[in-house]
Design an enzyme around this catalytic site. Structure first.
Site, short mmCIF file in Angstrom:
data_model
loop_
_atom_site.label_atom_id
_atom_site.label_comp_id
_atom_site.label_asym_id
_atom_site.label_seq_id
_atom_site.Cartn_x
_atom_site.Cartn_y
_atom_site.Cartn_z
N ARG A 354 48.98 18.08 60.54
CA ARG A 354 49.68 18.37 59.29
C ARG A 354 51.14 17.96 59.29
O ARG A 354 51.85 18.20 58.32
CB ARG A 354 49.54 19.86 58.95
N GLU A 373 43.76 12.91 52.78
CA GLU A 373 44.66 13.88 52.14
C GLU A 373 46.08 13.32 52.11
O GLU A 373 46.68 13.07 53.16
CB GLU A 373 44.63 15.20 52.90
#
Length: 483
Positions: A354, A373
């Site tokens: 992330r 993403e």
């Protein structure tokens, strides 16, 4: 126009006793705009066929006053009954597209009809489709008085080290800060009641969203204190995801008002706490999503990614600076894109990680679940522009076979500057001004916007930056008044 959709919409309006229809579209900046038309104009009149005239010169980024006459034409398939509006207030909302005077030519100032619909059509002509699932975060406050400043003694710079006075800021009123037990900054993720005081609000929001066709997958308290929440809904195609985004915001704000609360999609309302992002999960399909083939999937790859998906990631990374202007389009957005608050400021990709701008979720390896993403977006954007630009960047990566390089498997926040240089990791723009400069040099993203929207967006956002640059803030008084 789809005759079956028109007949269905008329039937719904009549059977549900709808009295007013909110006719919806957006300006270039991304504000949802509506005007009300009595439902009888759609049931008995010619509103579906002819559309509704309006003044385009009063809409930011649309037309000058000598070209002001425009026509809004409804998309009957988007009709949604507003569940809490009853009796004489019984209402529905319906999205539409904007046309030039006469109602024949698509207006090049319309983000939905000119940008998102056009790109979706081009993709469909290639036998492909794309789906998007945004994770939209926002804050819920009890209230805010922007005229009042308070000294922040709860959190201080450098985690409590250094200056003990903190900094002056507007503090939104929140029960999570005013009542015990409290949620400390950066410790709100997945907190349960009674610390989380948003559960009843979130449950009600889910109920109304699903009544309006937005199926929620899950929702929770987010990382920040003071009522930060996140809702994720099932994916939609390029145009429909923009519609769903605006229904989501519309319901979130109206349900909050019913509870005496304020919902804000401002990216960074709290000093020294996490901000609200909008990570966008996306995948390309051959044919229809979940019926055809997921073009991002390759079961033989260690990350489950096809070569086409890697090229798509390469496009997202290549165009990331320009994408930031559309996906983080406010001055406030860049107070989110800073180190230390989980925001992705480094241009790199990785599975699971992330700290990268582009992440490949690794929860499940089944082909239908493989996706990319993009983490550089926030909910202050116009999704018809921001998400379309993401798709255009990815498709350009495929066309040009842009290699994204090797994934970064380390926490990028902990790498030294030298290590980042050796790995070829760049950084996103650090201000709206830098992002606009990047957009000004990116012909691919400009092309998808069209010359009118590009020029209007640049003018509006440059004006916004100039206003911000000229403003003398309370922080400057505190910092420099005794110099």
């Amino acid at each position: 126009m789809n005759i079956e959709a028109v007949e269905w919409a008329k039937k719904v309006l009549a059977e549900k006793g709808i009295r007013q229809v909110l006719c919806a579209f957006t300006d270039v900046r991304g504000y949802l705009l509506t005007f009300s038309i009595p439902a009888r104009e759609f049931i008995e009149g010619s509103a579906f066929e002819d559309g509704i005239g309006f003044d385009g010169s009063s809409v930011r980024g649309f037309k000058s006053i000598e070209q002001s006459d425009m026509v809004w034409k409804p998309d009957p398939s988007t009709l949604r009954v507003i569940p809490w509006a009853e009796g004489i207030h019984a209402s529905a909302v319906m999205f539409g597209d904007v046309y030039e005077a006469g109602g024949r030519d698509q207006a090049d100032c319309d983000p939905r009809g000119f940008v998102a619909k056009r790109l979706k059509k081009e993709l469909g002509e290639e036998g492909r489709s794309a789906i998007f699932g945004p994770e939209i975060e926002f804050f819920v406050f009890d209230g805010i008085d922007a005229r009042s400043l308070a000294w922040d003694l709860f959190v201080t710079p450098n985690g409590g080290e250094g200056d003990s006075w903190g900094a002056p800021r507007v503090i939104p009123k929140s029960r999570e800060l005013e009542e015990l037990p409290i949620i400390r900054p950066k410790e709100g993720y997945f907190r349960a009641p009674p610390e989380d005081r948003t559960l009843e609000y979130r449950n009600e929001l889910v109920y109304y969203l699903e009544k309006m066709g937005i199926i929620v997958e899950y929702h929770h308290h987010e990382v920040a204190t003071a009522g930060q929440v996140e809702f994720d809904f099932k994916p939609f195609g390029l145009v429909d995801v923009g519609d769903a985004f605006y229904i989501y915001k519309f319901v979130a704000k109206n349900v909050a008002r019913m509870h005496g609360l304020l919902a804000t999609f401002m990216p960074k309302p709290l000093y020294l706490d996490n901000a609200s992002g909008m990570h966008v999960h996306q995948s390309l399909w051959e044919g229809e999503p979940f019926r055809g083939k997921n073009l991002f999937s390759d079961p033989d790859d260690e990350f489950g990614l096809s070569q086409l998906a890697r090229y798509y990631i390469g496009g997202l990374l290549e165009h990331a600076p320009a994408l930031t202007a559309l996906n983080a389009p406010t001055v406030n957005s860049y107070k989110r894109l800073v180190p230390g608050f989980e925001a992705p400021i480094f241009i790199a990709w990785s599975p699971r990680n992330r700290s990268a701008l582009v992440r490949v979720p690794a929860y499940f390896k089944k082909p239908s679940a493989i996706r990319v993403e993009y983490r550089g977006a926030d909910p202050s954007q116009n999704p018809y522009l921001g998400i379309a630009a993401q798709l255009a960047a990815g498709l350009n990566g495929i066309r040009k076979k842009i290699d994204p390089g090797d994934p970064v498997m380390k926490d990028i926040y902990k790498l030294t500057d030298r290590e980042k240089r050796e790995l070829g990791i760049g950084e996103l723009p650090t201000s709206l001004k830098e992002a606009l400069e990047a957009l000004a040099s990116d012909e691919v993203i400009q092309r998808i916007l069209g010359s009118h929207i590009y020029d209007a967006f640049m003018e509006l956002k440059t004006e916004e930056w100039n206003q911000y640059s000229l403003y003398v803030t309370p922080w400057e008084f505190m910092k420099y008044f005794d110099i």
